[in-house]
Design a protein around this motif. Structure first.
Motif, PDB file in Angstrom:
ATOM      1  N   VAL A 189      27.117  99.174 -16.926  1.00  0.00           N
ATOM      2  CA  VAL A 189      28.041  98.150 -17.405  1.00  0.00           C
ATOM      3  C   VAL A 189      29.422  98.473 -16.859  1.00  0.00           C
ATOM      4  O   VAL A 189      29.946  99.569 -17.086  1.00  0.00           O
ATOM      5  CB  VAL A 189      28.079  98.083 -18.947  1.00  0.00           C
ATOM      6  CG1 VAL A 189      29.177  97.135 -19.411  1.00  0.00           C
ATOM      7  CG2 VAL A 189      26.728  97.649 -19.500  1.00  0.00           C
ATOM      8  N   GLU A 190      30.001  97.541 -16.118  1.00  0.00           N
ATOM      9  CA  GLU A 190      31.358  97.712 -15.590  1.00  0.00           C
ATOM     10  C   GLU A 190      32.290  96.819 -16.379  1.00  0.00           C
ATOM     11  O   GLU A 190      32.114  95.591 -16.403  1.00  0.00           O
ATOM     12  CB  GLU A 190      31.403  97.377 -14.106  1.00  0.00           C
ATOM     13  CG  GLU A 190      32.759  97.684 -13.474  1.00  0.00           C
ATOM     14  CD  GLU A 190      32.729  97.588 -11.958  1.00  0.00           C
ATOM     15  OE1 GLU A 190      33.515  98.298 -11.292  1.00  0.00           O
ATOM     16  OE2 GLU A 190      31.914  96.804 -11.427  1.00  0.00           O
ATOM     17  N   ASN A 191      33.253  97.420 -17.035  1.00  0.00           N
ATOM     18  CA  ASN A 191      34.147  96.713 -17.943  1.00  0.00           C
ATOM     19  C   ASN A 191      33.319  95.970 -18.997  1.00  0.00           C
ATOM     20  O   ASN A 191      32.736  96.596 -19.843  1.00  0.00           O
ATOM     21  CB  ASN A 191      35.107  95.830 -17.165  1.00  0.00           C
ATOM     22  CG  ASN A 191      36.040  96.664 -16.290  1.00  0.00           C
ATOM     23  OD1 ASN A 191      36.411  97.781 -16.647  1.00  0.00           O
ATOM     24  ND2 ASN A 191      36.414  96.135 -15.125  1.00  0.00           N
ATOM     25  N   HIS A 192      33.189  94.650 -18.885  1.00  0.00           N
ATOM     26  CA  HIS A 192      32.450  93.924 -19.926  1.00  0.00           C
ATOM     27  C   HIS A 192      31.100  93.385 -19.463  1.00  0.00           C
ATOM     28  O   HIS A 192      30.404  92.738 -20.263  1.00  0.00           O
ATOM     29  CB  HIS A 192      33.286  92.742 -20.435  1.00  0.00           C
ATOM     30  CG  HIS A 192      34.534  93.130 -21.155  1.00  0.00           C
ATOM     31  ND1 HIS A 192      35.761  92.580 -20.860  1.00  0.00           N
ATOM     32  CD2 HIS A 192      34.753  94.025 -22.155  1.00  0.00           C
ATOM     33  CE1 HIS A 192      36.687  93.110 -21.644  1.00  0.00           C
ATOM     34  NE2 HIS A 192      36.097  93.994 -22.442  1.00  0.00           N
ATOM     35  N   ARG A 193      30.700  93.644 -18.213  1.00  0.00           N
ATOM     36  CA  ARG A 193      29.514  92.970 -17.685  1.00  0.00           C
ATOM     37  C   ARG A 193      28.505  93.961 -17.108  1.00  0.00           C
ATOM     38  O   ARG A 193      28.871  95.001 -16.555  1.00  0.00           O
ATOM     39  CB  ARG A 193      29.901  91.992 -16.574  1.00  0.00           C
ATOM     40  CG  ARG A 193      30.880  90.915 -16.983  1.00  0.00           C
ATOM     41  CD  ARG A 193      30.265  89.851 -17.855  1.00  0.00           C
ATOM     42  NE  ARG A 193      29.206  89.106 -17.208  1.00  0.00           N
ATOM     43  CZ  ARG A 193      28.680  87.966 -17.653  1.00  0.00           C
ATOM     44  NH1 ARG A 193      29.159  87.437 -18.776  1.00  0.00           N
ATOM     45  NH2 ARG A 193      27.712  87.365 -17.016  1.00  0.00           N
ATOM     46  N   VAL A 194      27.225  93.614 -17.225  1.00  0.00           N
ATOM     47  CA  VAL A 194      26.166  94.383 -16.590  1.00  0.00           C
ATOM     48  C   VAL A 194      26.286  94.220 -15.081  1.00  0.00           C
ATOM     49  O   VAL A 194      26.445  93.109 -14.566  1.00  0.00           O
ATOM     50  CB  VAL A 194      24.780  93.913 -17.070  1.00  0.00           C
ATOM     51  CG1 VAL A 194      23.669  94.572 -16.255  1.00  0.00           C
ATOM     52  CG2 VAL A 194      24.602  94.221 -18.550  1.00  0.00           C
ATOM     53  N   VAL A 195      26.205  95.323 -14.358  1.00  0.00           N
ATOM     54  CA  VAL A 195      26.377  95.329 -12.908  1.00  0.00           C
ATOM     55  C   VAL A 195      25.124  94.758 -12.231  1.00  0.00           C
ATOM     56  O   VAL A 195      23.994  95.110 -12.582  1.00  0.00           O
ATOM     57  CB  VAL A 195      26.641  96.762 -12.408  1.00  0.00           C
ATOM     58  CG1 VAL A 195      26.745  96.811 -10.880  1.00  0.00           C
ATOM     59  CG2 VAL A 195      27.917  97.313 -13.046  1.00  0.00           C
TER      60      VAL A 195
END
Length: 524
Positions: free
Chosen positions: A177-183
């Motif tokens: 997860v990068e910041n708020h989203r799944v990569v």
């Protein structure tokens, strides 16, 4: 071993640190280093060679060679979630319900508005990042929708950037997860996660062992990712799934990318490695290099991670203005759910460092951990300290170093131990509390340790072959004379036992160390 030596020679770079470059906010206190906190997973006191380990860890040893090695440092808990909670909030996790080992679908345990370690440094003008294992929950409501923005999370409690393993490597979802989203998540292949039931009879470790490249030993027999079965069930997100062999390199790349991007300003990097937690799946260039199985190989992979960070600092000319802290989130464990030969291939290597217990335990090996602090030019190279240090103190220590005021009713268990942490004084804390599984507490003060009575099992019940330290009667040990906790002194010196018990009880009731020290000062 020869292959590993070629690797480490290519990365090994001495590091030195000073205070020659400062930001405006940090100039106010003349304490302005960049800060890199490397928080390893399940690394024991005896797992690195500078603490007596038999596996070569030259980059980590280099930190000790150029810095300060602590012999009496503690994590707050013998498991990961509570230790991380205390590290970031400055409050013992046993004070808050629901801070035990978090499931992979837990919602956020640290909510916006809390005083936190990254928040303190962010206010001081630092750019802040967390890279690696989180395991403190994400989002506000359950079940978590992994296909949309996931918040609150690290960005809401003081981090400017986050690249995470949401929980642990042995739990779903097996995505970053990068910041708020799944990569790398594709909208047409959404993720579903459950810790209660499988999805459409998808393969699991228990039903489809022929699909496994690493067999489970206990638990860890549900959804399969990358030939490894995990805890929990997951469906979808095929392109977002991680490859275990690449996790260390991904975290290294994200870390050095953050350092590169913020080379001209003060920064705080919280690098929480996956190594050496299960499943232990080293990259191919490390596999088989130690002769001690995957557990040994991921230790050298961890050492490579430290070397890669050192190399980047050297390249950017930042090594003279960067404080590096290296430590672990709890003590060691061998068989923790997978058949990887961790026990059988130990040889003379002793992860427990001569202490009793291990991860999950009330005994010393559960919470006494390696701690190395490097700050060349400020900390004498090759020095050693026996000061009593707890990771819960990082918050107020960094606040003091950067001129930040933390209100008395916040971070209530954290103390300013900056001088002890940086070798300016030999004494650290007066006392501290350790937390084992089932919230069993121990109290350490001076040479003595008190373990409260608890009528639980003598061994950790899920097959890790570690003593819990639980007994129906109170335990008292002299750690200086008996670091292996072999002789219970509770009946031999009842006055001391009673005194330690009263202090532990008092600490549990009060919400302020100053109040505690004032109310009990006549008892010592």
């Amino acid at each position: 071993m020869k292959a590993y030596l070629k690797i480490i020679i290519g990365v090994f770079i001495p590091i030195c640190i000073d205070l020659s470059s400062t930001t405006a906010s940090a100039q106010q206190t003349n304490q302005t280093p960049n800060i890199i906190l490397i928080y390893t997973d399940d690394l024991g006191y005896g797992d690195i060679s500078s603490y007596g380990g038999q596996i070569p860890t030259p980059h980590i040893d280099n930190l000790a060679k150029n810095g300060l090695k602590f012999t009496n440092a503690y994590v707050t808990a013998a498991t990961c979630t509570p230790s991380r909670y205390a590290l970031l909030t400055g409050e013992y996790a046993w004070r808050k319900k629901g801070t035990g080992v978090a499931p992979g679908d837990a919602t956020s345990l640290i909510l916006p508005g809390r005083t936190t370690l990254p928040g303190v440094l962010q206010k001081a003008g630092y750019k802040t990042a967390v890279v690696g294992k989180w395991h403190l929950g994400l989002g506000k409501e359950a079940p978590i929708n992994w296909n949309k923005d996931i918040k609150p999370g690290p960005l809401e409690i003081g981090f400017d950037y986050a690249y995470l393993l949401p929980a642990t490597g042995d739990r779903v979802p097996t995505v970053f997860v990068e910041n708020h989203r799944v990569v790398n998540l594709e909208p047409e292949d959404p993720i579903s996660v459950s810790y209660r039931k499988n999805f459409n009879d998808k393969p699991t470790g228990s039903k489809n062992p022929e699909q496994l490249k690493m067999m489970y030993s206990h638990g860890h027999n549900q959804s399969i990712t990358n030939g490894i079965s995990r805890i929990g069930y997951m469906s979808g997100g095929k392109k977002a799934l991680w490859r275990d062999e690449d996790i260390a390199d991904v975290l290294v790349n994200k870390s050095i990318g953050f350092i590169q991007e913020n080379k001209d300003t003060a920064f705080f990097l919280y690098l929480a490695t996956h190594d050496i937690h299960v499943p232990r799946v080293p990259h191919q260039r490390f596999a088989g290099t130690t002769g001690k199985g995957p557990r040994g190989d991921v230790i050298v992979q961890l050492d490579y991670t430290i070397g890669a960070v050192q190399k980047k600092l050297k390249e950017l000319g930042l090594e003279e203005n960067t404080l590096i802290i290296f430590t672990s989130d709890n003590g060691p464990v061998l068989d923790d759910g997978y058949v990887d030969g961790a026990t059988e291939r130990l040889g003379e290597h002793n992860p427990f460092g001569g202490f009793r217990g291990g991860k999950y335990s009330a005994y010393e090996a559960g919470t006494r951990v390696p701690l190395i602090v490097q700050w060349k030019g400020k900390i004498s190279p090759g020095s050693k300290s026996s000061a009593l240090i707890s990771q819960v103190d990082f918050l107020r220590s960094f606040a003091a170093a950067t001129g930040q005021n933390v209100p008395k009713d916040k971070a209530i268990d954290s103390q300013n131990q900056w001088k002890a942490l940086t070798g300016q004084q030999a004494k650290g804390r007066k006392s501290l509390v350790q937390q084992a599984i089932r919230n069993v507490l121990s109290y350490v003060e001076g040479d003595y340790k008190y373990i409260e009575p608890y009528p639980g099992p003598s061994m950790v019940p899920w097959g890790v072959n570690i003593e819990t330290g639980f007994k129906e009667k109170p335990q008292l040990y002299n750690l200086k004379k008996d670091p292996g906790e072999t002789e219970n002194l509770a009946s031999k010196i009842p006055k001391k036992m009673k005194e330690m018990k009263e202090m532990k009880v008092a600490l549990k009731k009060v919400r302020d160390f100053k109040e505690l020290n004032t109310s009990t000062k006549n008892k010592h």
